[in-house]
Design a protein around this motif. Structure first.
Motif, PDB file in Angstrom:
ATOM      1  N   ARG A  77     -46.388 -19.956   9.873  1.00  0.00           N
ATOM      2  CA  ARG A  77     -46.834 -20.208  11.238  1.00  0.00           C
ATOM      3  C   ARG A  77     -46.074 -20.981  12.439  1.00  0.00           C
ATOM      4  N   HIS A  78     -45.019 -21.436  12.019  1.00  0.00           N
ATOM      5  CA  HIS A  78     -44.163 -22.413  12.766  1.00  0.00           C
ATOM      6  C   HIS A  78     -43.623 -21.370  14.050  1.00  0.00           C
ATOM      7  N   LEU A  79     -43.862 -21.795  15.455  1.00  0.00           N
ATOM      8  CA  LEU A  79     -43.469 -20.728  16.380  1.00  0.00           C
ATOM      9  C   LEU A  79     -42.187 -20.744  16.608  1.00  0.00           C
ATOM     10  N   ASN A  80     -41.180 -21.825  15.931  1.00  0.00           N
ATOM     11  CA  ASN A  80     -39.660 -21.625  16.292  1.00  0.00           C
ATOM     12  C   ASN A  80     -39.187 -20.918  14.850  1.00  0.00           C
ATOM     13  N   ILE A  81     -39.929 -20.400  13.926  1.00  0.00           N
ATOM     14  CA  ILE A  81     -39.448 -19.808  12.759  1.00  0.00           C
ATOM     15  C   ILE A  81     -39.607 -18.181  12.719  1.00  0.00           C
ATOM     16  N   GLU A  82     -38.797 -17.408  12.737  1.00  0.00           N
ATOM     17  CA  GLU A  82     -39.218 -16.086  12.638  1.00  0.00           C
ATOM     18  C   GLU A  82     -38.773 -15.659  11.041  1.00  0.00           C
ATOM     19  N   VAL A  83     -39.623 -15.464  10.199  1.00  0.00           N
ATOM     20  CA  VAL A  83     -39.092 -14.828   8.808  1.00  0.00           C
ATOM     21  C   VAL A  83     -38.817 -13.152   8.986  1.00  0.00           C
ATOM     22  N   ILE A  84     -37.567 -13.102   8.256  1.00  0.00           N
ATOM     23  CA  ILE A  84     -37.106 -11.773   8.255  1.00  0.00           C
ATOM     24  C   ILE A  84     -36.916 -11.594   6.578  1.00  0.00           C
ATOM     25  N   ALA A  85     -38.039 -11.074   5.871  1.00  0.00           N
ATOM     26  CA  ALA A  85     -37.998 -10.629   4.571  1.00  0.00           C
ATOM     27  C   ALA A  85     -37.812  -9.284   4.287  1.00  0.00           C
ATOM     28  N   HIS A  86     -37.327  -9.083   3.099  1.00  0.00           N
ATOM     29  CA  HIS A  86     -37.122  -7.693   2.544  1.00  0.00           C
ATOM     30  C   HIS A  86     -35.798  -7.303   3.430  1.00  0.00           C
ATOM     31  N   ALA A  87     -34.832  -8.105   3.607  1.00  0.00           N
ATOM     32  CA  ALA A  87     -33.706  -7.737   4.548  1.00  0.00           C
ATOM     33  C   ALA A  87     -32.393  -8.310   4.041  1.00  0.00           C
ATOM     34  N   ASP A  88     -31.381  -7.874   4.257  1.00  0.00           N
ATOM     35  CA  ASP A  88     -30.040  -8.136   3.903  1.00  0.00           C
ATOM     36  C   ASP A  88     -29.260  -8.510   5.008  1.00  0.00           C
ATOM     37  N   LEU A  89     -28.282  -9.361   4.635  1.00  0.00           N
ATOM     38  CA  LEU A  89     -27.078  -9.788   5.603  1.00  0.00           C
ATOM     39  C   LEU A  89     -26.129  -8.687   5.317  1.00  0.00           C
ATOM     40  N   ILE A  90     -25.536  -7.866   6.422  1.00  0.00           N
ATOM     41  CA  ILE A  90     -24.695  -6.985   6.212  1.00  0.00           C
ATOM     42  C   ILE A  90     -23.215  -7.071   6.829  1.00  0.00           C
ATOM     43  N   GLY A  91     -23.317  -7.990   7.854  1.00  0.00           N
ATOM     44  CA  GLY A  91     -22.166  -8.305   8.796  1.00  0.00           C
ATOM     45  C   GLY A  91     -22.424  -9.903   9.390  1.00  0.00           C
ATOM     46  N   LEU A  92     -21.261 -10.441   9.577  1.00  0.00           N
ATOM     47  CA  LEU A  92     -21.349 -11.777  10.302  1.00  0.00           C
ATOM     48  C   LEU A  92     -20.030 -11.952  10.748  1.00  0.00           C
ATOM     49  N   GLU A  93     -20.060 -11.885  12.153  1.00  0.00           N
ATOM     50  CA  GLU A  93     -18.682 -12.296  12.818  1.00  0.00           C
ATOM     51  C   GLU A  93     -18.861 -13.274  13.712  1.00  0.00           C
ATOM     52  N   GLY A  94     -17.744 -13.784  14.200  1.00  0.00           N
ATOM     53  CA  GLY A  94     -17.598 -15.102  15.639  1.00  0.00           C
ATOM     54  C   GLY A  94     -17.203 -16.017  15.185  1.00  0.00           C
TER      55      GLY A  94
END
Ligand code: FES
Length: 295
Positions: A77-94
């Protein structure tokens, strides 16, 4: 790609928490409370992790879901949290302070924005898995006349009830003092309920016992609040007085000693009950005085 959000023209940091177990959920909640936008990434269809599958937690044996459920609700319910379920991290850069994450969200085959969790899709699903054994496969059980005279009316009373299984166990436990194995088998067959389901209920609720109990049941609360206020010492003192261990019954069947997790009156900690009567803020030296009146 998840990028920092824009707010009133200025860029505000966003945080990606990877893993929606209890640690990830707590981290997300703490960050969200501090004002950060949090993306909580979980590769399973729902957050909760291993803790959601546990019955109790170490070392206090507190109910696992009682700890986790409020966090799940708060994160959802938290307005600052967006749950992204059933998903994978496929790249991270920066670099620190400016990462970009690429996420692959797997298909769910339901519209997540419309799902209310009503469970109707489960009923309609054409794919069925047999989780429980068929109660008709259980061998017939012949009860002693005394037990049969007690159990049959209880089964008849709750046979059509929606929560019949638990009511049956409650009444049998109250009448016989425990749940004998042959009675459970008999009830499973008569009610056409899987035996494993009855065992699951019988072993989950501490009010039920699979072994005979003494005439008086002492329950020592070892929930977190009582534990930190000395309930462990109370348990040791009672064990010493009765010369039994937790979970055991005195040879004369006078007392059964057991532990429970939070009786719901933490302000009175440490708490013990004898036959349901509550003794609050108990000191170790009071134990003999409390137990003496129970014949
Ligand atoms: S922890 Fe003992 S009553 Fe809550």
């Amino acid at each position: 790609m998840i990028a920092p959000r824009e707010e009133k023209g200025a860029q505000v940091g966003a945080v990606l928490v990877i893993g929606g177990g209890v640690a990830g959920i707590q981290a997300a909640l703490d960050l969200a409370e501090s004002g950060q936008k949090v993306y909580l990434l979980e590769n399973r269809p729902a957050i909760g992790g291993h803790m959601a599958r546990l019955d109790k937690t170490y070392p206090t044996n507190d109910c696992s879901m009682c700890i986790l459920a409020p966090k799940l609700v708060e994160a959802g319910r938290h307005l600052n949290i967006e749950v992204i379920a059933h998903a994978d991290l496929i790249g991270l850069e920066g670099e620190p302070g400016r990462f970009k994450a690429a996420i692959n969200r797997r298909a769910r085959y339901v519209d997540g924005t419309k799902c209310t969790g009503c469970g109707l899709c489960v009923e309609q699903c054409p794919v069925q898995y047999a989780i429980y054994e068929d109660p008709k496969d259980l061998p017939p059980v012949v009860l002693e006349a005394r037990d049969k005279n007690i159990v049959d009316p209880i089964l008849a009373k709750h046979r059509t009830d929606q929560n019949g299984a638990i009511l049956v166990l409650k009444d049998i436990n109250a009448t016989l003092g425990y749940l004998p194995e042959n009675v459970l088998r008999y009830a499973a067959r008569e009610l056409e309920i899987p035996l494993s389901l009855l065992y699951r209920l019988a072993t989950f609720y501490s009010a039920f016992s699979l072994v005979p109990r003494g005439r008086h049941v002492i329950s020592v609360c070892l929930g977190t609040t009582c534990y930190v206020r000395g309930a462990g010492k109370l348990m040791s003192r009672i064990e010493q007085e009765l010369e039994i261990q937790e979970g055991q019954t005195t040879p004369d069947m006078r007392f059964t000693l057991r532990s429970v997790r939070c009786l719901g009156c933490c302000s009175l900690a440490p708490v013990i009950t004898v036959d349901g009567e509550t003794y609050a803020k108990v000191a170790e030296k009071e134990i003999p005085k409390i137990l003496d009146p129970y014949e």
